[in-house]
Motif scaffolding. Structure first.
Motif, PDB file in Angstrom:
ATOM      1  N   GLU A   1       8.469 -11.555  -0.855  1.00  0.00           N
ATOM      2  CA  GLU A   1       8.894 -10.753  -2.005  1.00  0.00           C
ATOM      3  C   GLU A   1       7.709 -10.084  -2.684  1.00  0.00           C
ATOM      4  O   GLU A   1       7.839  -8.985  -3.241  1.00  0.00           O
ATOM      5  CB  GLU A   1       9.616 -11.654  -3.020  1.00  0.00           C
ATOM      6  CG  GLU A   1      11.061 -11.939  -2.681  1.00  0.00           C
ATOM      7  CD  GLU A   1      11.771 -12.676  -3.802  1.00  0.00           C
ATOM      8  OE1 GLU A   1      13.012 -12.763  -3.748  1.00  0.00           O
ATOM      9  OE2 GLU A   1      11.099 -13.177  -4.732  1.00  0.00           O
ATOM     10  N   GLU A   2       6.560 -10.744  -2.661  1.00  0.00           N
ATOM     11  CA  GLU A   2       5.362 -10.211  -3.329  1.00  0.00           C
ATOM     12  C   GLU A   2       4.239 -10.098  -2.301  1.00  0.00           C
ATOM     13  O   GLU A   2       3.369 -10.962  -2.213  1.00  0.00           O
ATOM     14  CB  GLU A   2       4.945 -11.128  -4.480  1.00  0.00           C
ATOM     15  CG  GLU A   2       6.038 -11.315  -5.530  1.00  0.00           C
ATOM     16  CD  GLU A   2       5.653 -12.332  -6.583  1.00  0.00           C
ATOM     17  OE1 GLU A   2       4.504 -12.831  -6.548  1.00  0.00           O
ATOM     18  OE2 GLU A   2       6.502 -12.651  -7.436  1.00  0.00           O
ATOM     19  N   PRO A   3       4.261  -9.053  -1.486  1.00  0.00           N
ATOM     20  CA  PRO A   3       3.231  -8.899  -0.444  1.00  0.00           C
ATOM     21  C   PRO A   3       1.833  -8.812  -1.059  1.00  0.00           C
ATOM     22  O   PRO A   3       1.660  -8.351  -2.193  1.00  0.00           O
ATOM     23  CB  PRO A   3       3.614  -7.584   0.247  1.00  0.00           C
ATOM     24  CG  PRO A   3       5.048  -7.351  -0.125  1.00  0.00           C
ATOM     25  CD  PRO A   3       5.219  -7.943  -1.487  1.00  0.00           C
ATOM     26  N   LYS A   4       0.870  -9.273  -0.302  1.00  0.00           N
ATOM     27  CA  LYS A   4      -0.517  -9.163  -0.733  1.00  0.00           C
ATOM     28  C   LYS A   4      -0.985  -7.727  -0.549  1.00  0.00           C
ATOM     29  O   LYS A   4      -0.815  -7.145   0.532  1.00  0.00           O
ATOM     30  CB  LYS A   4      -1.406 -10.112   0.080  1.00  0.00           C
ATOM     31  CG  LYS A   4      -2.866 -10.140  -0.370  1.00  0.00           C
ATOM     32  CD  LYS A   4      -3.640 -11.178   0.426  1.00  0.00           C
ATOM     33  CE  LYS A   4      -5.114 -11.199   0.024  1.00  0.00           C
ATOM     34  NZ  LYS A   4      -5.878 -12.216   0.771  1.00  0.00           N
ATOM     35  N   VAL A   5      -1.549  -7.149  -1.593  1.00  0.00           N
ATOM     36  CA  VAL A   5      -1.953  -5.745  -1.533  1.00  0.00           C
ATOM     37  C   VAL A   5      -3.152  -5.571  -0.609  1.00  0.00           C
ATOM     38  O   VAL A   5      -3.928  -6.510  -0.385  1.00  0.00           O
ATOM     39  CB  VAL A   5      -2.305  -5.213  -2.941  1.00  0.00           C
ATOM     40  CG1 VAL A   5      -1.083  -5.271  -3.848  1.00  0.00           C
ATOM     41  CG2 VAL A   5      -3.464  -5.990  -3.544  1.00  0.00           C
ATOM     42  N   SER A   6      -3.290  -4.377  -0.073  1.00  0.00           N
ATOM     43  CA  SER A   6      -4.424  -4.068   0.792  1.00  0.00           C
ATOM     44  C   SER A   6      -5.728  -4.261   0.033  1.00  0.00           C
ATOM     45  O   SER A   6      -5.782  -4.120  -1.196  1.00  0.00           O
ATOM     46  CB  SER A   6      -4.327  -2.628   1.300  1.00  0.00           C
ATOM     47  OG  SER A   6      -3.144  -2.449   2.060  1.00  0.00           O
ATOM     48  N   GLN A   7      -6.760  -4.575   0.751  1.00  0.00           N
ATOM     49  CA  GLN A   7      -8.062  -4.876   0.152  1.00  0.00           C
ATOM     50  C   GLN A   7      -9.094  -3.866   0.625  1.00  0.00           C
ATOM     51  O   GLN A   7      -9.315  -3.708   1.827  1.00  0.00           O
ATOM     52  CB  GLN A   7      -8.498  -6.285   0.553  1.00  0.00           C
ATOM     53  CG  GLN A   7      -9.810  -6.750  -0.031  1.00  0.00           C
ATOM     54  CD  GLN A   7     -10.072  -8.202   0.332  1.00  0.00           C
ATOM     55  OE1 GLN A   7      -9.161  -9.005   0.518  1.00  0.00           O
ATOM     56  NE2 GLN A   7     -11.344  -8.544   0.433  1.00  0.00           N
ATOM     57  N   MET A   8      -9.716  -3.160  -0.305  1.00  0.00           N
ATOM     58  CA  MET A   8     -10.746  -2.181   0.039  1.00  0.00           C
ATOM     59  C   MET A   8     -12.065  -2.895   0.329  1.00  0.00           C
ATOM     60  O   MET A   8     -12.480  -3.783  -0.420  1.00  0.00           O
ATOM     61  CB  MET A   8     -10.934  -1.178  -1.098  1.00  0.00           C
ATOM     62  CG  MET A   8     -12.032  -0.145  -0.847  1.00  0.00           C
ATOM     63  SD  MET A   8     -11.706   0.925   0.568  1.00  0.00           S
ATOM     64  CE  MET A   8     -10.392   1.962  -0.112  1.00  0.00           C
TER      65      MET A   8
ATOM     66  N   GLY B   1      -0.775 -25.329   7.583  1.00  0.00           N
ATOM     67  CA  GLY B   1      -0.526 -24.632   6.340  1.00  0.00           C
ATOM     68  C   GLY B   1      -0.114 -23.202   6.621  1.00  0.00           C
ATOM     69  O   GLY B   1      -0.022 -22.770   7.775  1.00  0.00           O
ATOM     70  N   VAL B   2       0.126 -22.453   5.539  1.00  0.00           N
ATOM     71  CA  VAL B   2       0.574 -21.066   5.651  1.00  0.00           C
ATOM     72  C   VAL B   2      -0.381 -20.170   4.878  1.00  0.00           C
ATOM     73  O   VAL B   2      -1.264 -20.649   4.170  1.00  0.00           O
ATOM     74  CB  VAL B   2       2.003 -20.906   5.108  1.00  0.00           C
ATOM     75  CG1 VAL B   2       2.959 -21.831   5.846  1.00  0.00           C
ATOM     76  CG2 VAL B   2       2.037 -21.209   3.595  1.00  0.00           C
ATOM     77  N   GLY B   3      -0.202 -18.871   5.008  1.00  0.00           N
ATOM     78  CA  GLY B   3      -1.024 -17.972   4.217  1.00  0.00           C
ATOM     79  C   GLY B   3      -1.111 -16.595   4.817  1.00  0.00           C
ATOM     80  O   GLY B   3      -0.575 -16.311   5.897  1.00  0.00           O
ATOM     81  N   TYR B   4      -1.796 -15.728   4.079  1.00  0.00           N
ATOM     82  CA  TYR B   4      -2.001 -14.352   4.523  1.00  0.00           C
ATOM     83  C   TYR B   4      -3.218 -14.269   5.440  1.00  0.00           C
ATOM     84  O   TYR B   4      -4.234 -14.915   5.194  1.00  0.00           O
ATOM     85  CB  TYR B   4      -2.192 -13.428   3.325  1.00  0.00           C
ATOM     86  CG  TYR B   4      -0.923 -13.193   2.538  1.00  0.00           C
ATOM     87  CD1 TYR B   4      -0.032 -12.204   2.917  1.00  0.00           C
ATOM     88  CD2 TYR B   4      -0.621 -13.970   1.418  1.00  0.00           C
ATOM     89  CE1 TYR B   4       1.140 -11.982   2.197  1.00  0.00           C
ATOM     90  CE2 TYR B   4       0.546 -13.770   0.695  1.00  0.00           C
ATOM     91  CZ  TYR B   4       1.423 -12.762   1.092  1.00  0.00           C
ATOM     92  OH  TYR B   4       2.583 -12.559   0.389  1.00  0.00           O
ATOM     93  N   LEU B   5      -3.089 -13.458   6.459  1.00  0.00           N
ATOM     94  CA  LEU B   5      -4.177 -13.193   7.398  1.00  0.00           C
ATOM     95  C   LEU B   5      -4.358 -11.695   7.528  1.00  0.00           C
ATOM     96  O   LEU B   5      -3.398 -10.927   7.330  1.00  0.00           O
ATOM     97  CB  LEU B   5      -3.859 -13.779   8.771  1.00  0.00           C
ATOM     98  CG  LEU B   5      -3.850 -15.302   8.902  1.00  0.00           C
ATOM     99  CD1 LEU B   5      -3.180 -15.706  10.226  1.00  0.00           C
ATOM    100  CD2 LEU B   5      -5.264 -15.855   8.833  1.00  0.00           C
ATOM    101  N   PRO B   6      -5.567 -11.241   7.876  1.00  0.00           N
ATOM    102  CA  PRO B   6      -5.719  -9.817   8.175  1.00  0.00           C
ATOM    103  C   PRO B   6      -4.699  -9.396   9.226  1.00  0.00           C
ATOM    104  O   PRO B   6      -4.417 -10.148  10.171  1.00  0.00           O
ATOM    105  CB  PRO B   6      -7.148  -9.726   8.707  1.00  0.00           C
ATOM    106  CG  PRO B   6      -7.855 -10.876   8.069  1.00  0.00           C
ATOM    107  CD  PRO B   6      -6.840 -11.977   7.991  1.00  0.00           C
ATOM    108  N   GLN B   7      -4.122  -8.223   9.062  1.00  0.00           N
ATOM    109  CA  GLN B   7      -3.058  -7.776   9.958  1.00  0.00           C
ATOM    110  C   GLN B   7      -3.458  -7.861  11.423  1.00  0.00           C
ATOM    111  O   GLN B   7      -2.668  -8.255  12.283  1.00  0.00           O
ATOM    112  CB  GLN B   7      -2.669  -6.343   9.600  1.00  0.00           C
ATOM    113  CG  GLN B   7      -1.470  -5.819  10.358  1.00  0.00           C
ATOM    114  CD  GLN B   7      -1.141  -4.400   9.958  1.00  0.00           C
ATOM    115  OE1 GLN B   7      -1.969  -3.495  10.071  1.00  0.00           O
ATOM    116  NE2 GLN B   7       0.083  -4.205   9.461  1.00  0.00           N
ATOM    117  N   CYS B   8      -4.719  -7.508  11.717  1.00  0.00           N
ATOM    118  CA  CYS B   8      -5.160  -7.525  13.111  1.00  0.00           C
ATOM    119  C   CYS B   8      -5.122  -8.946  13.683  1.00  0.00           C
ATOM    120  O   CYS B   8      -4.690  -9.156  14.822  1.00  0.00           O
ATOM    121  CB  CYS B   8      -6.564  -6.932  13.234  1.00  0.00           C
ATOM    122  SG  CYS B   8      -7.809  -7.737  12.199  1.00  0.00           S
TER     123      CYS B   8
END
Length: 304
Positions: free
Chosen positions: A261-268, A237-244
């Motif tokens: 096109e719609e990047p996932k915003v940073s998470q505090m 599958g695909v998906g967002y991962l922490p940048q590190c």
């Protein structure tokens, strides 16, 4: 109860010193007091504990078994006594720490190692949580302190929070995945056509949350960030991962990072705890974690 800690203490001293007289000297008692204690216990248990033939007091087989297990009780009693004294001076008997599973476990173990150097005797219990799980752990009483809680806390207040910093995200796919060669930036339609790997919210009482998932998208749900990484490396599958995590995997050739096109915003991420909890162990952790750069340093081991 026929068996007492005092009797175990006496038997332990006799065994180590080799005689009733030497044990009495160590315990600051008269030998007759030790003789009475042992005889009374032997009568109560109806078994001989010492072989009194010869000059040295030797344990019988039953006595050796009693002392072997009894020493565990003596050690536990000593540890309990130390913890009780610590609690009286403000140190908690146990500190339960929930941390977001995005944070490397190595960072938590480093905190534990530094804490143990304080000789505080407080027991530590770490538990990895996902999404709203840190807040849920605090709200339900499963945790005293949360490291890396994300989003808003549950209603009702009663918490103190401190911002730790933000987690950035990258969309990543396996090199053999169809999206690896797709034109950038990827559109919602591009992504929706493929299965997403998602981590299940570990909340037990609070409403579960999802992030980075498109409505109607097929999903593979797993329990932690490491499993999500592995699933995406395997092309499941695909998906967002922490940048590190994504950057480390991309450097190894295991993943390809793609623009969307719609990047996932940073998470505090936040440090949070109950306002009513004021123990010294918790205060120590707050002082160690709420310092500039701690989150960045913690993430350095991410993906290694």
């Amino acid at each position: 109860m026929r068996l007492s800690l005092d009797a175990l203490l006496v038997i332990d001293a006799i065994d180590r010193k080799g005689s009733f007289a030497a044990a009495a000297h160590e315990l600051h008692r008269v030998p007759s007091a030790l003789t009475y204690t042992v005889q009374k216990l032997e009568e109560d248990l109806d078994v001989p504990l010492f072989d009194r033939r010869g000059h040295r007091a030797k344990l019988t087989a039953a006595g050796r078994e009693l002392l072997a297990e009894g020493r565990h009780l003596l050690r536990a009693a000593g540890e309990l006594e130390a913890r009780v004294k610590r609690v009286a001076t403000g140190w908690e008997a146990e500190l339960r720490i929930a941390y977001d599973g995005l944070l490397p476990a190595a960072a938590m173990l480093e905190l534990a190692r530094n804490f143990y150097a304080q000789n505080a005797d407080t027991r530590l219990r770490f538990n990895a949580e996902v999404l709203g799980g840190c807040w849920d752990a605090l709200a339900s009483g499963r945790a005293d302190l949360a490291i890396g809680a994300s989003g808003e806390g549950p209603p009702g207040g009663g918490y103190q929070t401190r911002p730790l910093g933000e987690i950035d995200w990258e969309f990543a796919v396996a090199p053999a995945h169809p999206l690896a060669q797709a034109k950038e930036p990827l559109t919602r339609g591009d992504i929706l056509a493929h299965r997403a790997v998602v981590v299940a919210d570990s909340s037990r009482s609070l409403p579960p949350r999802t992030t980075g998932l498109l409505s109607g998208q097929d999903t593979l749900t797993i329990s932690d960030a490491d499993s999500k990484l592995q699933a995406q490396v395997m092309g499941l599958g695909v998906g967002y991962l922490p940048q590190c995590l994504a950057a480390a995997a991309a450097a190894r050739g295991e993943l390809v990072i793609k623009k969307t096109e719609e990047p996932k915003v940073s998470q505090m991420l936040y440090l949070a705890w109950h306002t009513s909890h004021r123990g010294k162990a918790q205060r120590w952790f707050v002082e160690q974690v709420y310092v500039p750069g701690w989150l960045d340093r913690a993430l350095e081991s991410c993906g290694k």
